[in-house]
Design a protein around this motif. Structure first.
Motif, PDB file in Angstrom:
ATOM      1  N   ALA A 127       0.838  -1.209   0.000  1.00  0.00           N
ATOM      2  CA  ALA A 127       0.000   0.000   0.000  1.00  0.00           C
ATOM      3  C   ALA A 127       0.869   1.253   0.000  1.00  0.00           C
ATOM      4  CB  ALA A 127      -0.918   0.002   1.222  1.00  0.00           C
ATOM      5  N   ALA A 130       2.654   1.495  -3.491  1.00  0.00           N
ATOM      6  CA  ALA A 130       1.743   1.911  -4.563  1.00  0.00           C
ATOM      7  C   ALA A 130       1.138   3.288  -4.286  1.00  0.00           C
ATOM      8  CB  ALA A 130       0.639   0.866  -4.734  1.00  0.00           C
ATOM      9  N   ARG A 131       1.607   3.969  -3.256  1.00  0.00           N
ATOM     10  CA  ARG A 131       1.107   5.304  -2.880  1.00  0.00           C
ATOM     11  C   ARG A 131      -0.392   5.270  -2.563  1.00  0.00           C
ATOM     12  NH1 ARG A 131       5.158   6.480  -1.103  1.00  0.00           N
ATOM     13  NH2 ARG A 131       4.499   8.622  -0.837  1.00  0.00           N
ATOM     14  N   LEU A 132      -0.881   4.144  -2.098  1.00  0.00           N
ATOM     15  CA  LEU A 132      -2.270   4.100  -1.638  1.00  0.00           C
ATOM     16  C   LEU A 132      -2.374   4.772  -0.267  1.00  0.00           C
ATOM     17  CD1 LEU A 132      -3.102   0.364  -2.519  1.00  0.00           C
ATOM     18  CD2 LEU A 132      -3.536   2.405  -3.915  1.00  0.00           C
ATOM     19  N   TYR A 249      -5.907   3.792   7.543  1.00  0.00           N
ATOM     20  CA  TYR A 249      -5.941   3.212   6.201  1.00  0.00           C
ATOM     21  C   TYR A 249      -6.394   1.757   6.324  1.00  0.00           C
ATOM     22  CZ  TYR A 249      -3.863   7.510   4.761  1.00  0.00           C
ATOM     23  OH  TYR A 249      -3.671   8.844   4.533  1.00  0.00           O
ATOM     24  N   LEU A 251      -7.338  -1.801   5.009  1.00  0.00           N
ATOM     25  CA  LEU A 251      -7.057  -2.743   3.925  1.00  0.00           C
ATOM     26  C   LEU A 251      -8.002  -3.910   4.108  1.00  0.00           C
ATOM     27  CD1 LEU A 251      -3.151  -2.682   3.987  1.00  0.00           C
ATOM     28  CD2 LEU A 251      -4.660  -1.538   2.349  1.00  0.00           C
ATOM     29  N   ASN A 274      -8.861   0.960   1.200  1.00  0.00           N
ATOM     30  CA  ASN A 274      -8.145   0.488   0.026  1.00  0.00           C
ATOM     31  C   ASN A 274      -8.404  -0.985  -0.165  1.00  0.00           C
ATOM     32  OD1 ASN A 274      -6.432   2.637  -1.223  1.00  0.00           O
ATOM     33  ND2 ASN A 274      -5.854   2.866   0.931  1.00  0.00           N
ATOM     34  N   ASP A 275      -8.344  -1.383  -1.401  1.00  0.00           N
ATOM     35  CA  ASP A 275      -8.561  -2.785  -1.719  1.00  0.00           C
ATOM     36  C   ASP A 275      -7.330  -3.584  -1.305  1.00  0.00           C
ATOM     37  OD1 ASP A 275     -10.151  -4.850  -3.171  1.00  0.00           O
ATOM     38  OD2 ASP A 275      -8.276  -4.950  -4.297  1.00  0.00           O
ATOM     39  N   ARG A 278      -5.200  -5.183  -4.192  1.00  0.00           N
ATOM     40  CA  ARG A 278      -4.308  -4.262  -4.901  1.00  0.00           C
ATOM     41  C   ARG A 278      -3.033  -4.027  -4.079  1.00  0.00           C
ATOM     42  NH1 ARG A 278      -5.855   1.897  -6.441  1.00  0.00           N
ATOM     43  NH2 ARG A 278      -3.844   2.437  -7.374  1.00  0.00           N
ATOM     44  N   ALA A 279      -3.220  -3.857  -2.770  1.00  0.00           N
ATOM     45  CA  ALA A 279      -2.063  -3.646  -1.901  1.00  0.00           C
ATOM     46  C   ALA A 279      -1.166  -4.880  -1.880  1.00  0.00           C
ATOM     47  CB  ALA A 279      -2.537  -3.308  -0.485  1.00  0.00           C
TER      48      ALA A 279
END
Lengths: 294, 294
Positions: A127, A130-132, A249, A251, A274-275, A278-279
């Motif tokens: 995360a 990926a800059r989430l 955040y 996840l 955040n998904d 994806r992380a």
């Protein structure tokens, strides 16, 4: 369509997720089954890995999660905090050099308190990569065991695990409350009432209250499961002592995202969702790239 | 030897205790078995009562506890707080007039919170009647469900139930921690460490810590059960928010007395231990005498 470059396996206790990823980190195919380490008949991990390659291509593979525990393919030692992508890349456990690796779990010991994780580290660092989420972030990863992970300067510096999900499952399956709280859990007034009661920090009493309120006709039976879930998740959030306006955040990939969002916001903090897939994929790519850069 | 005057039956969910009492409240004989309401084959309560009289004499009988619940002999309504001996005597549920009675349970509803008890009220009011505790006392009755009962002017004015014992049993039998915490629980450094950690109010995290500390070698496996018990009982005590030097009157008949004493004293409060059987018999005598005086 680009070529597949890497197989990433999120290999947990009861479930397994297989991702076929291209060189840019795009997921080309995914597979999910219940071949977790405890449910996989026989425990023939090498054979399973060969079967995965037979299905998805003879590619490099990174395995993450309980597969690296003493009940998995190999007992990979924990890496102690602080832990970032470079350290995980250096400490990859190679089952076949350059070809098949297990990402080590992460541990922390401070003031006599210890904690461990296997798998969540890859999501958190992914995360950030990926800059989430910013390099300095508090993450929440709900589940059977919920992880609260603090990252600073892009590395994991502290974390706590809570038994929230497991405890709720125990109560639903085996407790005096089982018949009453076996139903569907939904975000709504009953769940929020549980979260608010949990803020008082009296979980052991409030749990019995689920039954007493039923006996006294104070709460409709159909609300009991959501209320009890609110008690548990609200207690989990309360234990973290979040500051007003603090950003969490999240996840998550399930209904738990909505429930934790409600509970965290009720406490006065804020949430960014955040998904977790994806992380996870971003984390695997970051670790794999780093391992090959060094 | 004096004549038997009364049969008092403490008839719970899984166990039953039968006391043969003389007119002065002396216990002449006692019997304990596992014929609780859920374990009694067939549920022929009238037949059981006749069998008890056949064994111990054709005497008046007072039944206390879950026998008065909807899974017992008769569903006896709760009496709402405040509740003292006179009110229980007036609301005795007579299965046979003047001869066989069930003591009603007690309920409380305040600020949307509800709680119930069946059986503990007799012990608490008995302790006050027998001068084992002052008219204004906080009682603690450990067990599967622990009761914290406030008496004022000799009547029950408030109480809270905690799921402490049941939760510990669930964790020992069914959780991820089961293998680790199945051993003997003893008062000692490990139990006290659990109590101290519980004071921080992070039960969900500390429970997972039992496993993490084991994996990281931070605590000897043989200490895990006592530490986990300390976490649960310490959390129970913490939830009560006891004042420094506050006196707690413990009504207990088991190992739990020692463990709760340690946890309560660790919190800064004080403890007086009383035998729960003595309080129970005094309570039955007080209710029975009052019923016959009126």
């Amino acid at each position: 369509m680009t070529d597949a470059a890497l197989l990433a396996i999120d290999w947990g206790t009861t479930n397994r997720r297989i991702y076929v990823i291209d060189a840019a980190g795009i997921v080309l195919a995914r597979e999910r089954d219940d071949c977790g380490i405890l449910t996989m008949a026989g425990g023939d991990f090498a054979g399973e890995v060969a079967a995965i390659r037979a299905r998805h291509g003879d590619l490099p593979m990174v395995c993450i999660g309980m597969i690296g525990s003493n009940r998995g393919w190999a007992a990979v030692p924990y890496v102690a905090c602080p832990v970032g992508v470079p350290l995980l890349a250096r400490t990859l456990h190679w089952m076949e050099p350059g070809r098949t690796a297990i990402v080590p779990g992460v541990s922390i010991m401070a003031n006599g308190r210890g904690d461990v994780m296997r798998g969540e580290e890859t999501q958190v660092l992914g995360a950030v990569a990926a800059r989430l989420a910013p390099d300095d972030s508090l993450f929440c990863q709900p589940g059977t065991h919920c992880k609260w992970v603090q990252a600073a300067d892009g590395v994991i510096v502290d974390f706590r695990t809570t038994m929230t999900g497991e405890l709720f499952a125990l109560l639903r399956q085996h407790s005096l409350l089982a018949e009453l709280i076996g139903g569907r859990v939904a975000d709504g007034p009953a769940f929020r009432a549980g979260v608010r009661d949990a803020a008082e920090g009296r979980l052991l009493g409030d749990l019995f209250g689920v039954r007493a309120s039923h006996l006294l006709g104070l709460r409709p039976p159909e609300d009991a499961a959501s209320y009890a879930s609110g008690l548990l998740i609200g207690s989990d959030v309360r234990e973290q002592g979040l500051g007003t306006g603090e950003m969490v955040y999240l996840l998550a990939s399930s209904d738990l995202a909505a429930l934790y969002t409600t509970a965290i916001e009720e406490s006065g903090a804020r949430v960014a969702i955040n998904d977790s897939e994806r992380a996870f994929v971003a984390g695997v790519m970051a670790i794999w790239s780093e391992a090959h850069a060094s």
